[in-house]
Design a protein around this motif. Structure first.
Motif, short mmCIF file in Angstrom:
data_model
loop_
_atom_site.label_atom_id
_atom_site.label_comp_id
_atom_site.label_asym_id
_atom_site.label_seq_id
_atom_site.Cartn_x
_atom_site.Cartn_y
_atom_site.Cartn_z
N PRO A 189 -23.63 -1.41 -29.00
CA PRO A 189 -24.35 -2.55 -28.42
C PRO A 189 -24.52 -2.43 -26.90
CG PRO A 189 -22.72 -3.34 -29.99
CD PRO A 189 -22.49 -1.87 -29.82
N LYS A 190 -23.47 -1.97 -26.20
CA LYS A 190 -23.56 -1.80 -24.74
C LYS A 190 -24.59 -0.71 -24.40
CE LYS A 190 -20.76 -0.84 -20.69
NZ LYS A 190 -19.46 -0.47 -20.18
N THR A 191 -24.60 0.37 -25.15
CA THR A 191 -25.54 1.46 -24.91
C THR A 191 -26.98 0.99 -25.12
OG1 THR A 191 -23.90 3.06 -25.65
CG2 THR A 191 -26.18 3.80 -25.62
N GLN A 217 -10.23 5.47 -36.14
CA GLN A 217 -10.17 4.95 -34.76
C GLN A 217 -11.33 5.50 -33.92
OE1 GLN A 217 -6.30 6.03 -33.36
NE2 GLN A 217 -5.28 4.30 -34.37
N GLU A 238 -14.59 3.74 -35.07
CA GLU A 238 -14.63 2.34 -34.63
C GLU A 238 -14.91 2.25 -33.13
OE1 GLU A 238 -10.97 0.51 -35.85
OE2 GLU A 238 -11.69 0.22 -37.89
N TYR A 239 -14.28 3.14 -32.35
CA TYR A 239 -14.49 3.14 -30.91
C TYR A 239 -15.96 3.45 -30.58
CZ TYR A 239 -14.45 4.66 -26.07
OH TYR A 239 -14.73 4.83 -24.74
N ASN A 240 -16.51 4.46 -31.19
CA ASN A 240 -17.90 4.85 -30.91
C ASN A 240 -18.89 3.80 -31.40
OD1 ASN A 240 -18.17 7.60 -29.59
ND2 ASN A 240 -16.60 7.98 -31.13
N LEU A 241 -18.62 3.18 -32.53
CA LEU A 241 -19.48 2.10 -33.02
C LEU A 241 -19.43 0.90 -32.08
CD1 LEU A 241 -18.84 2.26 -36.87
CD2 LEU A 241 -20.90 2.97 -35.66
N SER A 242 -18.29 0.64 -31.46
CA SER A 242 -18.16 -0.49 -30.53
C SER A 242 -18.96 -0.26 -29.24
CB SER A 242 -16.69 -0.76 -30.20
OG SER A 242 -16.17 0.27 -29.38
N LEU A 243 -19.26 0.99 -28.92
CA LEU A 243 -20.04 1.31 -27.71
C LEU A 243 -21.54 1.13 -27.92
CD1 LEU A 243 -18.23 4.57 -26.53
CD2 LEU A 243 -17.96 2.26 -25.62
#
Length: 147
Positions: free
Chosen positions: A23-25, A13, A16-21
């Motif tokens: 593109p925004k970063t 979890q 996955e959370y950090n990988l989802s950030l």
């Protein structure tokens, strides 16, 4: 970290959370760099664990047309100031030369008198001074008397 995430739900979890950030970063970084007139050449993110994440961004600055315009305006101002300074120096030099010329002027006076005392009295009266008049040679005042 990836193999640990496969076996541990909490790590999965978190990853996955950090990988989802990401593109925004990257998009925020791109906007920040573009605002400075540059572009991103490469962007690298490394995740080694919970306490070890790093990113490296390589950018290329481009010349801002506003910067070029400001540089030209600055050069023009410097040229103008240099010309003004030169004019001022020339004017001051001219004033100094005129002042020196005025100080170096010689005056020829014609005064008629019976003797040196009479001439001296008339010169004091004419010039309004009580100082020595004439050229001092060996402590003696001299006069040119025209007949």
């Amino acid at each position: 970290l990836l193999s640990k995430a496969m076996g541990d739900e909490k790590t999965k979890q978190w990853l996955e959370y950090n990988l989802s950030l990401i593109p925004k970063t990257i998009e925020q970084s791109r906007a920040y760099v573009a605002a400075r007139g540059a572009k991103i050449l490469s962007y690298s993110i490394t995740i080694d664990g919970y306490d070890s994440m790093s990113s490296v961004m390589c950018t290329q600055d481009e010349v801002d047309p506003g910067t070029e315009k400001a540089r030209k305006e600055l050069e023009e101002r410097l040229v103008k100031r240099k010309a003004e300074k030169k004019e001022t120096e020339e004017r001051l030099e001219k004033q100094r030369a005129e002042k020196q010329e005025q100080e170096e002027r010689q005056y020829n006076l014609k005064i008629d008198g019976k003797d040196v005392t009479d001439l001296t009295g008339k010169m004091v009266e004419l010039l309004g001074t009580s100082t020595s008049i004439g050229v001092m040679e060996n402590g003696v005042s001299t006069f040119d008397v025209l007949a």
